[in-house]
Design an enzyme around this catalytic site. Sequence first.
Site, PDB file in Angstrom:
ATOM      1  CG  LEU A 129      -1.935   1.155   1.515  1.00 40.09           C
ATOM      2  CD1 LEU A 129      -2.897   1.184   0.252  1.00 40.09           C
ATOM      3  CD2 LEU A 129      -2.348   1.268   2.765  1.00 40.09           C
ATOM      4  N   PRO A 134       7.586  11.381   0.811  1.00 42.77           N
ATOM      5  CG  PRO A 134       9.542  11.470  -0.502  1.00 42.77           C
ATOM      6  CD  PRO A 134       8.079  10.982  -0.669  1.00 42.77           C
ATOM      7  N   GLY A 137       3.235  12.441   5.285  1.00 42.08           N
ATOM      8  CA  GLY A 137       3.034  11.368   6.131  1.00 42.08           C
ATOM      9  C   GLY A 137       1.750  11.583   7.010  1.00 42.08           C
ATOM     10  CB  SER A 138       1.013  13.037  10.121  1.00 47.59           C
ATOM     11  OG  SER A 138       1.914  12.357  10.870  1.00 47.59           O
ATOM     12  CB  THR A 164       5.338  -2.532   4.717  1.00 42.88           C
ATOM     13  OG1 THR A 164       5.745  -1.525   5.839  1.00 42.88           O
ATOM     14  CG2 THR A 164       5.585  -3.905   5.110  1.00 42.88           C
ATOM     15  CD  GLU A 246      -2.123   0.973   8.526  1.00 44.25           C
ATOM     16  OE1 GLU A 246      -2.750   1.476   7.962  1.00 44.25           O
ATOM     17  OE2 GLU A 246      -0.997   0.982   8.589  1.00 44.25           O
ATOM     18  NE  ARG A 272      20.770 -13.501  36.235  1.00 44.37           N
ATOM     19  CZ  ARG A 272      22.091 -13.926  35.982  1.00 44.37           C
ATOM     20  NH1 ARG A 272      22.477 -14.866  35.417  1.00 44.37           N
ATOM     21  NH2 ARG A 272      22.916 -12.835  36.330  1.00 44.37           N
ATOM     22  CD  GLN A 340      16.452  -1.900  33.358  1.00 37.53           C
ATOM     23  OE1 GLN A 340      16.549  -1.638  32.237  1.00 37.53           O
ATOM     24  NE2 GLN A 340      17.281  -1.634  34.289  1.00 37.53           N
TER      25      GLN A 340
HETATM   26  C1  LIG Z   1       8.705   0.941   9.273  1.00 33.37           C
HETATM   27  C2  LIG Z   1       7.821   1.700   8.613  1.00 33.37           C
HETATM   28  C3  LIG Z   1       6.673   0.850   7.530  1.00 33.37           C
HETATM   29  C4  LIG Z   1       5.741   1.681   7.051  1.00 33.37           C
HETATM   30  N1  LIG Z   1       4.704   1.165   6.062  1.00 33.37           N
HETATM   31  C5  LIG Z   1       4.053   1.942   5.536  1.00 33.37           C
HETATM   32  C6  LIG Z   1       3.151   1.518   4.263  1.00 33.37           C
HETATM   33  O1  LIG Z   1       3.294   0.261   4.124  1.00 33.37           O
HETATM   34  N2  LIG Z   1       2.690   2.308   3.499  1.00 33.37           N
HETATM   35  C7  LIG Z   1       2.413   3.724   3.768  1.00 33.37           C
HETATM   36  O2  LIG Z   1       1.783   4.300   3.156  1.00 33.37           O
HETATM   37  N3  LIG Z   1       3.162   4.215   4.686  1.00 33.37           N
HETATM   38  C8  LIG Z   1       3.990   3.352   5.827  1.00 33.37           C
HETATM   39  N4  LIG Z   1       4.931   3.909   6.693  1.00 33.37           N
HETATM   40  C9  LIG Z   1       4.589   5.333   6.776  1.00 33.37           C
HETATM   41  C10 LIG Z   1       3.998   5.737   8.179  1.00 33.37           C
HETATM   42  O3  LIG Z   1       2.436   5.870   8.073  1.00 33.37           O
HETATM   43  C11 LIG Z   1       4.336   7.381   8.572  1.00 33.37           C
HETATM   44  O4  LIG Z   1       5.677   7.241   8.668  1.00 33.37           O
HETATM   45  C12 LIG Z   1       3.439   7.786   9.580  1.00 33.37           C
HETATM   46  O5  LIG Z   1       2.179   8.004   9.271  1.00 33.37           O
HETATM   47  C13 LIG Z   1       4.003   9.171  10.129  1.00 33.37           C
HETATM   48  O6  LIG Z   1       4.282  10.106   9.026  1.00 33.37           O
HETATM   49  P1  LIG Z   1       5.831  10.738   8.822  1.00 33.37           P
HETATM   50  O7  LIG Z   1       6.614   9.796   8.889  1.00 33.37           O
HETATM   51  O8  LIG Z   1       5.696  11.484   7.621  1.00 33.37           O
HETATM   52  O9  LIG Z   1       6.007  11.733  10.062  1.00 33.37           O
HETATM   53  P2  LIG Z   1       5.321  13.298   9.900  1.00 33.37           P
HETATM   54  O10 LIG Z   1       3.959  13.205   9.576  1.00 33.37           O
HETATM   55  O11 LIG Z   1       6.558  14.100   9.397  1.00 33.37           O
HETATM   56  O12 LIG Z   1       5.430  13.504  11.656  1.00 33.37           O
HETATM   57  C14 LIG Z   1       6.379  13.862  12.502  1.00 33.37           C
HETATM   58  C15 LIG Z   1       6.105  14.284  13.883  1.00 33.37           C
HETATM   59  O13 LIG Z   1       5.321  15.129  14.036  1.00 33.37           O
HETATM   60  C16 LIG Z   1       4.332  14.896  14.568  1.00 33.37           C
HETATM   61  N5  LIG Z   1       2.875  15.670  13.887  1.00 33.37           N
HETATM   62  C17 LIG Z   1       2.605  15.622  12.521  1.00 33.37           C
HETATM   63  N6  LIG Z   1       1.304  16.320  12.587  1.00 33.37           N
HETATM   64  C18 LIG Z   1       0.999  16.725  13.918  1.00 33.37           C
HETATM   65  C19 LIG Z   1      -0.233  17.609  14.496  1.00 33.37           C
HETATM   66  N7  LIG Z   1      -1.031  18.007  13.390  1.00 33.37           N
HETATM   67  N8  LIG Z   1      -0.044  17.680  15.891  1.00 33.37           N
HETATM   68  C20 LIG Z   1       0.945  17.179  16.585  1.00 33.37           C
HETATM   69  N9  LIG Z   1       1.927  16.406  16.077  1.00 33.37           N
HETATM   70  C21 LIG Z   1       2.031  16.158  14.944  1.00 33.37           C
HETATM   71  C22 LIG Z   1       3.835  13.533  14.348  1.00 33.37           C
HETATM   72  O14 LIG Z   1       2.978  12.655  15.138  1.00 33.37           O
HETATM   73  C23 LIG Z   1       5.352  13.024  14.475  1.00 33.37           C
HETATM   74  O15 LIG Z   1       5.678  12.948  15.939  1.00 33.37           O
HETATM   75  C24 LIG Z   1       5.684   3.316   7.367  1.00 33.37           C
HETATM   76  C25 LIG Z   1       6.543   3.710   8.232  1.00 33.37           C
HETATM   77  C26 LIG Z   1       7.419   2.989   8.912  1.00 33.37           C
HETATM   78  C27 LIG Z   1       8.297   3.863   9.898  1.00 33.37           C
END
Ligand SMILES: Cc1cc2nc3c(=O)[nH]c(=O)nc-3n(C[C@H](O)[C@H](O)[C@H](O)COP(=O)(O)OP(=O)(O)OC[C@H]3O[C@@H](n4cnc5c(N)ncnc54)[C@H](O)[C@@H]3O)c2cc1C
Length: 383
Positions: A129, A134, A137-138, A164, A246, A272, A340
């Site tokens: 999926l 880049p 994400g959120s 993934t 999910e 232990r 721990q």
């Molecule tokens: C090992 C792994 C497997 C994954 N597999 C998939 C997959 O199969 N398909 C897929 O589509 N995605 C996948 N993901 C992506 C994953 O869903 C995203 O990494 C996740 O949703 C967070 O997005 P981001 O990494 O862009 O973080 P960001 O959105 O950049 O967030 C960075 C930080 O800011 C915080 N933040 C952001 N917005 C807010 C807000 N409004 N208020 C407060 N805090 C906020 C976040 O909580 C976080 O702590 C995977 C990620 C990992 C690490």
Amino acid sequence: MSAASPTPPFTPELEDFRQVVRRYVEAELRPHATAWEDAKWFPDEVFAGLAEQGYLGLKYPEAYGGSDGGYLADAVFTEELARCGSGGLAAGIGAHIGIATPPVWKFGTEEQKQRYLAPAIRGEKIAALGITEPGAGSDVASLRTSARREDGGFVVNGEKTYITNGVRADFIVTAVKTTAEGGHHGISFLIVDRGEGVTSSALEKMGWHASDTATIAFDDVFVPEENLLGREHEGFALIMANFQWERLLMALGAVGGMQVALERTVAYTKERTAFGRPLTGHQAVRHKLADLHATAHTGRCVTYDALRRFVDGENAVKEVTMAKLFTQRAAFEVIDACLQLHGGAGYMREYEIERMARDARLGPIGGGTDEIMREILAKTLSL
Ligand SMILES: Cc1cc2nc3c(=O)[nH]c(=O)nc-3n(C[C@H](O)[C@H](O)[C@H](O)COP(=O)(O)OP(=O)(O)OC[C@H]3O[C@@H](n4cnc5c(N)ncnc54)[C@H](O)[C@@H]3O)c2cc1C
């Protein structure tokens, strides 16, 4: 399962099924976990093996090769998969059955189901999926991978990351922008076959080593019209619908993970000795284990409650969100406490607890972060 089995919503039949899955995981997956973690890859044949048992199609209709067992059978399978000893292996399997193929089942045409869902259930095609990018994400709505209409289909350009199964997937259920309009509008889904213009690069990670997490670049990839999944411009609803299952699966995985970690830690601390008695002879250790069990049980209750509501067709966004939020942080903290309690052995690879701790760290990030779960909860509370 804990001592109080069967716990609603599971039936005695599903508890029997749990034992069958448990034996399979113990015999067929767990013995290879360390080697696959070291190789940073598990063989594609794992999918074929799971398919043979019917595990890739538990909730899917028989018409596509599934067993029509409903969400609960999938839930049992997911909880038991946590015993396989590799978060990455569980994640690769989970991405296939839990997040990438459900949209094809729910939103796909009959022809798409025959072309993608049926071979996925047979373990012949592996799915991923692709939503995260880049720069998105959120904030899913800001995704930028574009799909430009052209004769007979779309031309896709852009990049997905942290996907993934991103290296091995035969098809990627991909979120794209089909309009220039910003925000939630104009998001669509395309089923993109691996082929010309699709390039994957594996990413190095803290944990989940056996899974192939990748960045996927789409460079002028032609996707035929018949691979449009669901209605054009209405993909945001698909993303939101998919998240519920999910997040429940992640909660179930955490529940299973906490239980395994505690079983092992109880065994270790009974065995232990320190200061002339087993570790459990020290009140502080006993109390710590008591607290950890209370946390794990709370996680199980909150998860099963959300699961029951989801399966009953209730709008369970609030409960699913709470289950995801509570269990992911709880699993990391419980497993870290288990580490721990192992002392130096906890830091050694031999006991697998360090791997469990690393793997559990993903929970509060993947599938929507803790912070996003709190935002959703706040909305359900009209705050
Ligand atoms: C090992 C792994 C497997 C994954 N597999 C998939 C997959 O199969 N398909 C897929 O589509 N995605 C996948 N993901 C992506 C994953 O869903 C995203 O990494 C996740 O949703 C967070 O997005 P981001 O990494 O862009 O973080 P960001 O959105 O950049 O967030 C960075 C930080 O800011 C915080 N933040 C952001 N917005 C807010 C807000 N409004 N208020 C407060 N805090 C906020 C976040 O909580 C976080 O702590 C995977 C990620 C990992 C690490």
